[in-house]
Design an enzyme around this catalytic site. Sequence first.
Site, mmCIF file in Angstrom:
data_model
loop_
_atom_site.group_PDB
_atom_site.id
_atom_site.type_symbol
_atom_site.label_atom_id
_atom_site.label_comp_id
_atom_site.label_asym_id
_atom_site.label_seq_id
_atom_site.Cartn_x
_atom_site.Cartn_y
_atom_site.Cartn_z
ATOM 1 N NE ARG A 51 -11.822 12.133 -10.544
ATOM 2 C CZ ARG A 51 -10.589 12.604 -10.777
ATOM 3 N NH1 ARG A 51 -9.676 12.557 -9.839
ATOM 4 N NH2 ARG A 51 -10.283 13.125 -11.946
ATOM 5 C CE1 TYR A 103 -20.081 -6.456 6.337
ATOM 6 C CE2 TYR A 103 -18.302 -5.083 5.475
ATOM 7 C CZ TYR A 103 -19.525 -5.703 5.311
ATOM 8 O OH TYR A 103 -20.193 -5.585 4.119
ATOM 9 C CG ASP A 175 -14.884 -0.256 11.425
ATOM 10 O OD1 ASP A 175 -15.775 0.471 11.899
ATOM 11 O OD2 ASP A 175 -15.023 -0.899 10.374
ATOM 12 C CE LYS A 200 -23.359 -1.142 7.788
ATOM 13 N NZ LYS A 200 -22.390 -0.839 6.760
#
Length: 383
Positions: A51, A103, A175, A200
């Site tokens: 992690r 978005y 973004d 994406k």
Amino acid sequence: MNEKKLQFETISVRGASGGDSVTGAISYPIYQSTTFKHPELNKSTGYDYSRTNNPTREEVERTICLLEEGKEALAFSTGVAAITACFHLFKPGDHIIVSEDLYGGTFRLFNDIYSVFGIKSTFVDTTSLDGIKEDITNETKAIFIETPSNPLMRVSDISDISYLCKKNKLTLIVDNTFLTPYFQKPLLLGADIVIHSGTKFLGGHNDVLSGFLIANDKDIISKLRVVQNSTGATLSAFDSWLLLRGLKTLSIRLDKSQENAILIANYLKRNENIEKVYYVGLEDHEGYDVNIIQSTGYGSMISFKVKKVSLVAKLLKKLEVISFAESLGGVETLITYPYTQTHVDMPNDLKQRLGVDERLLRLSVGIENINDLLDDLKSVLGE
């Protein structure tokens, strides 16, 4: 060899390390381990618990960092996890200016989640610098933009907004999912933090969820590292490897999908059944001039508005090569209906004001043969 002297395409193929230095493996290994042995007390190999750090995740972070030309990158389990980590930098009472056309999942985060914790937001047309200035208050701490935006492809001037942010001591968050560092590098234009949904274009094959944050400021990076480790939404070793594999063909995929998109956009523009086409690569697009200054390409995202609502259902049912599905950025061409899919959580009055209405469709253009894609569209829309 100094990696910084290599060209974009070479870095994306080789990765930050150019393969595994221990075994010579060309495909960087998947370190599928949650924990790592220590040589002795108070000594570490640099890896303790996955992690916190994992060699495969570190490799994809370093590679994305080189491609965006930042100081450090952080990899997360999804794009919204990356955005969520970013907004742990703020506290109750802080105000953030956000692109109004963005978005729907990001809108939901601001409107339904961050607001509960006292982080205020104002949705603004960030293509208008004057409009942004009007909404800056004493509590404003950041400006968050998508450019091109989702789904109307609005283009915000990153350099101008960066200048405004520095003047007002604000953090600029961009973004960059739609254009990727292959076409646009917001950090070089003055952005403080760059966000990607790596799901994406970076992954490119519709088979992995991921998100990235890239920054230059050491203080911002240090804070984000604490958030990443503490909240735990880190990218797994296997998913990191999938991203590394996808990045190898990033430039080739984007060149081909953009080539297809330009031809499809011009076909749609000529078609008598289409009212309006939103594509950054069309010279009459409102943001065309700004985009060619701050980027090296147009990408492969197209939105278009049909003249009759009845055509929507017909398209979504009858298209055979183009798939009716959410998401974007993969090698397959996808068509999406923002009104009830990606932007369903936006209030109807805002959707109507922006133009995200019942006649709007969005295409993520893939790398298939262009004749097959055009024939598919023509089978429903005609010549």
